[in-house]
Design a protein around this motif. Sequence first.
Motif, PDB file in Angstrom:
ATOM      1  N   ILE A 256       0.923  11.801  -6.463  1.00 14.99           N
ATOM      2  CA  ILE A 256      -0.230  10.977  -6.081  1.00 14.99           C
ATOM      3  C   ILE A 256       0.223   9.559  -5.720  1.00 14.99           C
ATOM      4  O   ILE A 256      -0.245   8.984  -4.749  1.00 14.99           O
ATOM      5  CB  ILE A 256      -1.294  10.928  -7.200  1.00 14.99           C
ATOM      6  CG1 ILE A 256      -1.648  12.339  -7.686  1.00 14.99           C
ATOM      7  CG2 ILE A 256      -2.549  10.219  -6.707  1.00 14.99           C
ATOM      8  CD1 ILE A 256      -2.631  12.370  -8.844  1.00 14.99           C
ATOM      9  N   GLY A 257       1.122   8.998  -6.510  1.00 16.67           N
ATOM     10  CA  GLY A 257       1.709   7.706  -6.183  1.00 16.67           C
ATOM     11  C   GLY A 257       0.832   6.501  -6.455  1.00 16.67           C
ATOM     12  O   GLY A 257       1.029   5.433  -5.867  1.00 16.67           O
ATOM     13  N   VAL A 258      -0.120   6.647  -7.370  1.00 20.86           N
ATOM     14  CA  VAL A 258      -1.005   5.529  -7.696  1.00 20.86           C
ATOM     15  C   VAL A 258      -0.469   4.774  -8.909  1.00 20.86           C
ATOM     16  O   VAL A 258       0.508   5.168  -9.532  1.00 20.86           O
ATOM     17  CB  VAL A 258      -2.437   6.034  -7.967  1.00 20.86           C
ATOM     18  CG1 VAL A 258      -3.027   6.650  -6.713  1.00 20.86           C
ATOM     19  CG2 VAL A 258      -2.463   7.037  -9.124  1.00 20.86           C
ATOM     20  N   TYR A 294       8.523   7.013 -15.022  1.00 26.54           N
ATOM     21  CA  TYR A 294       7.464   7.074 -14.016  1.00 26.54           C
ATOM     22  C   TYR A 294       8.011   6.695 -12.639  1.00 26.54           C
ATOM     23  O   TYR A 294       8.622   5.632 -12.477  1.00 26.54           O
ATOM     24  CB  TYR A 294       6.308   6.150 -14.389  1.00 26.54           C
ATOM     25  CG  TYR A 294       5.072   6.375 -13.556  1.00 26.54           C
ATOM     26  CD1 TYR A 294       4.341   7.539 -13.695  1.00 26.54           C
ATOM     27  CD2 TYR A 294       4.648   5.425 -12.625  1.00 26.54           C
ATOM     28  CE1 TYR A 294       3.198   7.759 -12.935  1.00 26.54           C
ATOM     29  CE2 TYR A 294       3.511   5.632 -11.865  1.00 26.54           C
ATOM     30  CZ  TYR A 294       2.792   6.813 -12.021  1.00 26.54           C
ATOM     31  OH  TYR A 294       1.663   7.036 -11.260  1.00 26.54           O
ATOM     32  N   PRO A 295       7.835   7.546 -11.634  1.00 29.98           N
ATOM     33  CA  PRO A 295       8.372   7.269 -10.293  1.00 29.98           C
ATOM     34  C   PRO A 295       7.838   5.961  -9.715  1.00 29.98           C
ATOM     35  O   PRO A 295       6.635   5.674  -9.784  1.00 29.98           O
ATOM     36  CB  PRO A 295       7.885   8.464  -9.464  1.00 29.98           C
ATOM     37  CG  PRO A 295       7.721   9.566 -10.463  1.00 29.98           C
ATOM     38  CD  PRO A 295       7.220   8.886 -11.709  1.00 29.98           C
ATOM     39  N   GLY A 296       8.753   5.153  -9.160  1.00 31.51           N
ATOM     40  CA  GLY A 296       8.360   3.899  -8.525  1.00 31.51           C
ATOM     41  C   GLY A 296       8.173   2.743  -9.473  1.00 31.51           C
ATOM     42  O   GLY A 296       7.776   1.645  -9.053  1.00 31.51           O
ATOM     43  N   LEU A 297       8.448   2.944 -10.754  1.00 30.98           N
ATOM     44  CA  LEU A 297       8.250   1.885 -11.735  1.00 30.98           C
ATOM     45  C   LEU A 297       9.151   0.687 -11.421  1.00 30.98           C
ATOM     46  O   LEU A 297      10.355   0.826 -11.225  1.00 30.98           O
ATOM     47  CB  LEU A 297       8.547   2.424 -13.137  1.00 30.98           C
ATOM     48  CG  LEU A 297       8.340   1.479 -14.315  1.00 30.98           C
ATOM     49  CD1 LEU A 297       6.878   1.055 -14.408  1.00 30.98           C
ATOM     50  CD2 LEU A 297       8.777   2.143 -15.615  1.00 30.98           C
ATOM     51  N   SER A 298       8.544  -0.495 -11.362  1.00 32.66           N
ATOM     52  CA  SER A 298       9.289  -1.718 -11.085  1.00 32.66           C
ATOM     53  C   SER A 298       8.427  -2.900 -11.503  1.00 32.66           C
ATOM     54  O   SER A 298       7.266  -2.731 -11.905  1.00 32.66           O
ATOM     55  CB  SER A 298       9.627  -1.827  -9.596  1.00 32.66           C
ATOM     56  OG  SER A 298       8.438  -2.011  -8.829  1.00 32.66           O
TER      57      SER A 298
END
Length: 413
Positions: A256-258, A294-298
């Motif tokens: 989902i990428g949210v 978690y994918p994209g965590l930054s």
Amino acid sequence: MDATETTIDRAPAKAPPPLRPADFAVKPSLIGLTREDMAEALKEKGIPEKQVRMRVSQIWHWLYIRGVSDFDAMTNVAKDMREMLKKHFTIARPEIVEEQVSNDGTRKWLLRFPPRGAGRPVEVETVYIPEEGRGTLCISSQVGCSLTCSFCHTGTQKLVRNLTAEEILSQLLLARDRLGDFPDRDTPQGAIIPAEGRKITNIVMMGMGEPLYNFEPVKTALLIASDGDGLSLSKRRITLSTSGVVPEIYRTGEEIGVMLAISLHAVRDDLRDMLVPINKKYPLKDLIEACRAYPGLSNARRITFEYVMLKDVNDSLEDAKGLIQLLKGIPAKINLIPFNPWPGTNYQCSDWATIEKFADFINAAGYASPIRTPRGRDILAACGQLKSESERMRKTERLAFEAMMIANHGEDD
């Protein structure tokens, strides 16, 4: 805001309509279908293969850019095509059972959806929270909830069923109708405020239910909401909140990428077992590991950890120290939520001085820790207060429903 200083614009609640045989033949909706599924639905109704892609594009535009809820409004679609669509499908909005508006700008809708299959109508609540420079819509994912978090009003309601992608997305469409938020069309009759720019800039899956226990419909609805050729909400303005369904957390980021929010509320397993019982299945160690992965965590895409402030329960300086230690190394924001009392609760909100001291300690450790301003308390629209009456069924309605099912399907069904 003191409740005595707040007025409520309240539409009278309507009694549930009596069940009729026709209630069990609701047309399928085109809302909430992926483009691929919409194409298949049209082909099944005889639309030629070479026309399908164009027709899907037309319908998608009318549904999600123009926001129509009537096939006759699709003026660039041929009349015979519109008649076919009306015969086989629906794009109707849910019924507004009750609408409440607080002086602080918060708006709450109790929405009724028609029966699905051999079911019955169900109700959910949706909340709009306007703030300076933004407006957030809080969307429900289930009718009721199965998690029984002890401080949450919604948790006192039994789970009735999952919402479909259509029903999840329809909450957004209806809210945009009511707020005059669709471009290139006149303000809908009965809209609360005129159309002048986008009112809903953010959506949060923080309403009734646990979104990750209804993963596929939530995924479909949010991908449509963020589709650049339709509703076009940025995924960075969509937040999904979970109480800690660990196996689905990674999938949320990957598929989902949210933005992710975690209903944390405690830093020890023994206390969290009591406040958020799903912790018994997915304890803090597993939950925090899932957050780290978690994918994209930054730093630009931080996880929000929600922490309700309960007097003499989780608001000590030791709790604050434990929170910092637990989240060490995770790009995070910590939302401190003053507890919103509801009828029958045994919890109290932490003293304001205690909340500020807690926040100061977290800020000093390098974490943003805003104290969430209580909104809509007077209309029970605040965090953890959403609740409908769908789990209740009047005796006469229940008996009529049971008699109808026996007549239609036989006593053994």
